[in-house]
Write an enzyme that holds these catalytic residues in place. Structure first.
Site, PDB file in Angstrom:
ATOM      1  N   GLY A  58       0.829  -1.193   0.000  1.00  0.00           N
ATOM      2  CA  GLY A  58       0.000   0.000   0.000  1.00  0.00           C
ATOM      3  C   GLY A  58       0.860   1.237   0.000  1.00  0.00           C
ATOM      4  N   PHE A 112       1.284   5.832   4.865  1.00  0.00           N
ATOM      5  CA  PHE A 112       0.223   6.274   5.778  1.00  0.00           C
ATOM      6  C   PHE A 112      -1.064   5.456   5.643  1.00  0.00           C
ATOM      7  CE2 PHE A 112       2.432  10.064   3.938  1.00  0.00           C
ATOM      8  CZ  PHE A 112       3.349  10.242   4.957  1.00  0.00           C
ATOM      9  N   GLU A 136       8.615  -2.385   6.146  1.00  0.00           N
ATOM     10  CA  GLU A 136       9.381  -1.673   5.117  1.00  0.00           C
ATOM     11  C   GLU A 136      10.223  -2.662   4.307  1.00  0.00           C
ATOM     12  OE1 GLU A 136       8.529   1.346   4.753  1.00  0.00           O
ATOM     13  OE2 GLU A 136       8.136   2.260   6.690  1.00  0.00           O
ATOM     14  N   CYS A 171      -6.941  10.111  -0.396  1.00  0.00           N
ATOM     15  CA  CYS A 171      -6.004  11.117  -0.907  1.00  0.00           C
ATOM     16  C   CYS A 171      -5.787  12.235   0.118  1.00  0.00           C
ATOM     17  CB  CYS A 171      -6.548  11.703  -2.210  1.00  0.00           C
ATOM     18  SG  CYS A 171      -5.496  12.986  -2.929  1.00  0.00           S
TER      19      CYS A 171
END
Length: 196
Positions: A17, A20, A92, A146
């Site tokens: 994804g 955030f 990560e 967004c």
């Protein structure tokens, strides 16, 4: 959501994804569920992630595991032996050039859960994610709204400055996540050139 049914020994699961979106929050949830099942878990974090030395999400949720071992490393090959571990959780994942090492751990019947960005600030997939993708038995995409228009699903990570370094760790001070409409109407004009 009963993710545990999908997390089987010998499998690799991948959560992708934009920034955030809640990928680290999802990993923390998985760790707590695995600990509840009395599984020994190791959480691997890249030393390239210089934002924070703790296991913390962008929204401030912090990992406080009971028995989870936390390892910071530059390469997965430096992690060492994981013989007594049931599950390997990597945040990560796109930071690890040798992410394919997870195949070895899966062959040792460990549960592997990875989380990483869907794409770089140039809207290109990270090579480590591309290499591990064919070996994943389960893939989940986590989206977000967004940050520019607050109307559409965001899937693009955009850097706020002109630095072209591929790996540049940071949070909302360096990045914004936006939808396709805002990318083409706002950010591409500001940050020329973004090549597809």
């Amino acid at each position: 959501m009963n993710i545990i049914r999908k997390l089987k020994p010998g499998t690799i699961s991948l959560v992708l994804g934009p920034m955030f979106a809640g990928k680290t929050t999802f990993l923390i949830h998985c760790i707590y569920m695995l600990e509840h099942l009395e599984k020994k878990v190791v959480f691997i974090k890249s030393t390239k992630n210089t934002r924070d030395k703790t296991i913390k999400t962008h929204s401030g949720i912090q990992l406080r595991p009971k028995h989870c071992k936390i390892i910071e490393s530059t390469q997965l090959s430096d992690v060492g032996s994981l013989t007594d571990i049931h599950a390997v959780v990597i945040d990560e994942a796109h930071f690890f050039d040798d992410l394919i090492k997870c195949r070895t751990w899966a062959d040792e019947e460990k549960i592997i859960i990875l989380a990483g960005l869907n794409a770089s600030f140039e809207q290109k997939m990270f090579p480590p994610i591309v290499r591990i993708f064919p070996y994943c038995s389960w893939v989940k995409y986590i989206g977000r709204t967004c940050m520019k228009c607050n109307r559409h699903n965001a899937c693009f990570n955009v850097r706020k400055n002109a630095d072209k370094t591929l790996i540049l760790a940071g949070g909302s001070e360096l990045y914004v996540t936006c939808c396709n409409n805002c990318l083409k109407n706002t950010f591409i004009k500001q940050l020329q050139p973004i090549k597809y």
